[in-house]
Design a protein around this motif. Structure first.
Motif, PDB file in Angstrom:
ATOM      1  N   GLU A  88       0.822  -1.203   0.000  1.00 13.78           N
ATOM      2  CA  GLU A  88       0.000   0.000   0.000  1.00 13.78           C
ATOM      3  C   GLU A  88       0.865   1.266   0.000  1.00 13.78           C
ATOM      4  N   ALA A  89       0.520   2.190  -0.898  1.00 10.20           N
ATOM      5  CA  ALA A  89       1.176   3.496  -1.046  1.00 10.20           C
ATOM      6  C   ALA A  89       2.657   3.393  -1.416  1.00 10.20           C
ATOM      7  N   HIS A  90       3.095   2.256  -1.901  1.00 10.46           N
ATOM      8  CA  HIS A  90       4.509   2.049  -2.235  1.00 10.46           C
ATOM      9  C   HIS A  90       5.032   3.094  -3.229  1.00 10.46           C
ATOM     10  N   PHE A  91       4.239   3.450  -4.208  1.00 11.05           N
ATOM     11  CA  PHE A  91       4.707   4.374  -5.241  1.00 11.05           C
ATOM     12  C   PHE A  91       4.357   5.833  -4.961  1.00 11.05           C
ATOM     13  N   ALA A  92       3.832   6.118  -3.780  1.00 14.24           N
ATOM     14  CA  ALA A  92       3.528   7.510  -3.423  1.00 14.24           C
ATOM     15  C   ALA A  92       4.814   8.333  -3.486  1.00 14.24           C
ATOM     16  N   GLY A  93       4.728   9.502  -4.095  1.00 12.16           N
ATOM     17  CA  GLY A  93       5.878  10.384  -4.198  1.00 12.16           C
ATOM     18  C   GLY A  93       6.807  10.076  -5.353  1.00 12.16           C
ATOM     19  N   HIS A  94       6.549   9.005  -6.083  1.00 11.51           N
ATOM     20  CA  HIS A  94       7.393   8.669  -7.234  1.00 11.51           C
ATOM     21  C   HIS A  94       6.982   9.516  -8.430  1.00 11.51           C
ATOM     22  N   GLY A  95       7.884   9.677  -9.349  1.00  7.91           N
ATOM     23  CA  GLY A  95       7.583  10.368 -10.599  1.00  7.91           C
ATOM     24  C   GLY A  95       6.890   9.432 -11.577  1.00  7.91           C
ATOM     25  N   GLU A  96       7.023   9.755 -12.844  1.00  6.50           N
ATOM     26  CA  GLU A  96       6.347   8.979 -13.886  1.00  6.50           C
ATOM     27  C   GLU A  96       6.900   7.553 -14.008  1.00  6.50           C
ATOM     28  N   TRP A  97       8.204   7.376 -13.743  1.00  2.69           N
ATOM     29  CA  TRP A  97       8.850   6.065 -13.869  1.00  2.69           C
ATOM     30  C   TRP A  97       9.465   5.685 -12.536  1.00  2.69           C
ATOM     31  N   SER A  98       9.221   4.466 -12.091  1.00  2.00           N
ATOM     32  CA  SER A  98       9.724   3.989 -10.799  1.00  2.00           C
ATOM     33  C   SER A  98      10.610   2.776 -10.988  1.00  2.00           C
ATOM     34  N   ASP A  99      11.546   2.604 -10.059  1.00  2.36           N
ATOM     35  CA  ASP A  99      12.297   1.357 -10.016  1.00  2.36           C
ATOM     36  C   ASP A  99      11.325   0.254  -9.615  1.00  2.36           C
ATOM     37  N   PRO A 100      11.553  -0.968 -10.066  1.00  2.00           N
ATOM     38  CA  PRO A 100      10.614  -2.051  -9.771  1.00  2.00           C
ATOM     39  C   PRO A 100      10.747  -2.636  -8.377  1.00  2.00           C
ATOM     40  N   ASP A 101      11.738  -2.166  -7.603  1.00  5.64           N
ATOM     41  CA  ASP A 101      11.892  -2.678  -6.241  1.00  5.64           C
ATOM     42  C   ASP A 101      10.589  -2.474  -5.487  1.00  5.64           C
ATOM     43  N   GLY A 102      10.126  -3.510  -4.822  1.00  6.44           N
ATOM     44  CA  GLY A 102       8.868  -3.426  -4.085  1.00  6.44           C
ATOM     45  C   GLY A 102       7.680  -3.942  -4.877  1.00  6.44           C
ATOM     46  N   ALA A 103       7.789  -4.000  -6.201  1.00  7.57           N
ATOM     47  CA  ALA A 103       6.710  -4.584  -7.008  1.00  7.57           C
ATOM     48  C   ALA A 103       6.688  -6.084  -6.742  1.00  7.57           C
ATOM     49  N   LEU A 104       5.530  -6.598  -6.363  1.00  6.99           N
ATOM     50  CA  LEU A 104       5.391  -8.023  -6.090  1.00  6.99           C
ATOM     51  C   LEU A 104       4.971  -8.801  -7.330  1.00  6.99           C
TER      52      LEU A 104
END
Length: 191
Positions: A88-104
């Motif tokens: 939950e909320a893992h990508f909050a504060g990220h820009g348009e592109w995120s590193d995949p760390d944390g993606a399950l």
């Protein structure tokens, strides 16, 4: 993907992708640029179905739609999976592109276009595996199958294990997802 010259740099791709109209989704895998086909009604209904199942089973997780990820071993490819499961909320504060760390888990639902075979069935398992994403879940409407890719291989790319089920069967998405899906309803969302 090896043995070809990239069409453009990652920076050039990101600039073009950012400026593209909202009706166009661009991806870059191994330096090759592709246009991702928009969601038809059945495809978006399948994603909504999966969101409900994930939220019912694992309310502490979020299933993000169209999240931009930096994928492959070197973070040079850019993909927008149909859905990304993360805490939950893992990508909050990220820009348009995120590193995949944390993606399950990343999810793709095939569209009815000629690029689906190359991108969803062949190239995306490679880059998602190289990125170390634990599960790649492919909902293939053409073959009416569900493919659960597990045990990513960061060295070679891809996944060491792929389990295939038919629409209508119960599918287990193993840990770290830990969800079981009754897929009977998917039979109604194909041509």
């Amino acid at each position: 993907m090896a043995g070809h010259t990239p069409q453009m740099s990652v920076e050039e791709f990101e600039t073009i992708a950012h400026a593209a109209p909202k009706t166009v989704t661009l991806e870059s895998l191994g330096g090759r640029v592709g246009v991702k086909k928009g969601m038809d009604g059945d495809r978006s209904t399948i994603v909504s179905w999966l969101v409900r199942r994930c939220m019912q089973s694992r309310p502490e997780l979020d299933l993000y739609y169209g999240r931009g990820l930096r994928v492959d071993a070197y973070g040079q490819s850019r993909a927008r999976p149909d859905a990304v499961l993360a805490p939950e909320a893992h990508f909050a504060g990220h820009g348009e592109w995120s590193d995949p760390d944390g993606a399950l888990m990343v999810v793709e639902v095939t569209s009815y276009d000629p690029d689906t075979d190359r991108w969803d069935r062949h190239e995306k398992p490679g880059v998602y595996g190289q990125a170390g994403i634990p599960l790649y879940f492919l909902i293939d409407r053409d073959s009416r199958t569900l493919k659960v890719h597990t045990h990513p291989d960061r060295q070679v790319g891809g996944y060491r294990d792929v389990r295939v089920a038919r629409f209508g069967e119960t599918v287990a998405l193993p840990e770290p997802v830990g969800i079981e899906l009754d897929t009977e309803i998917l039979k109604t969302y194909v041509r």
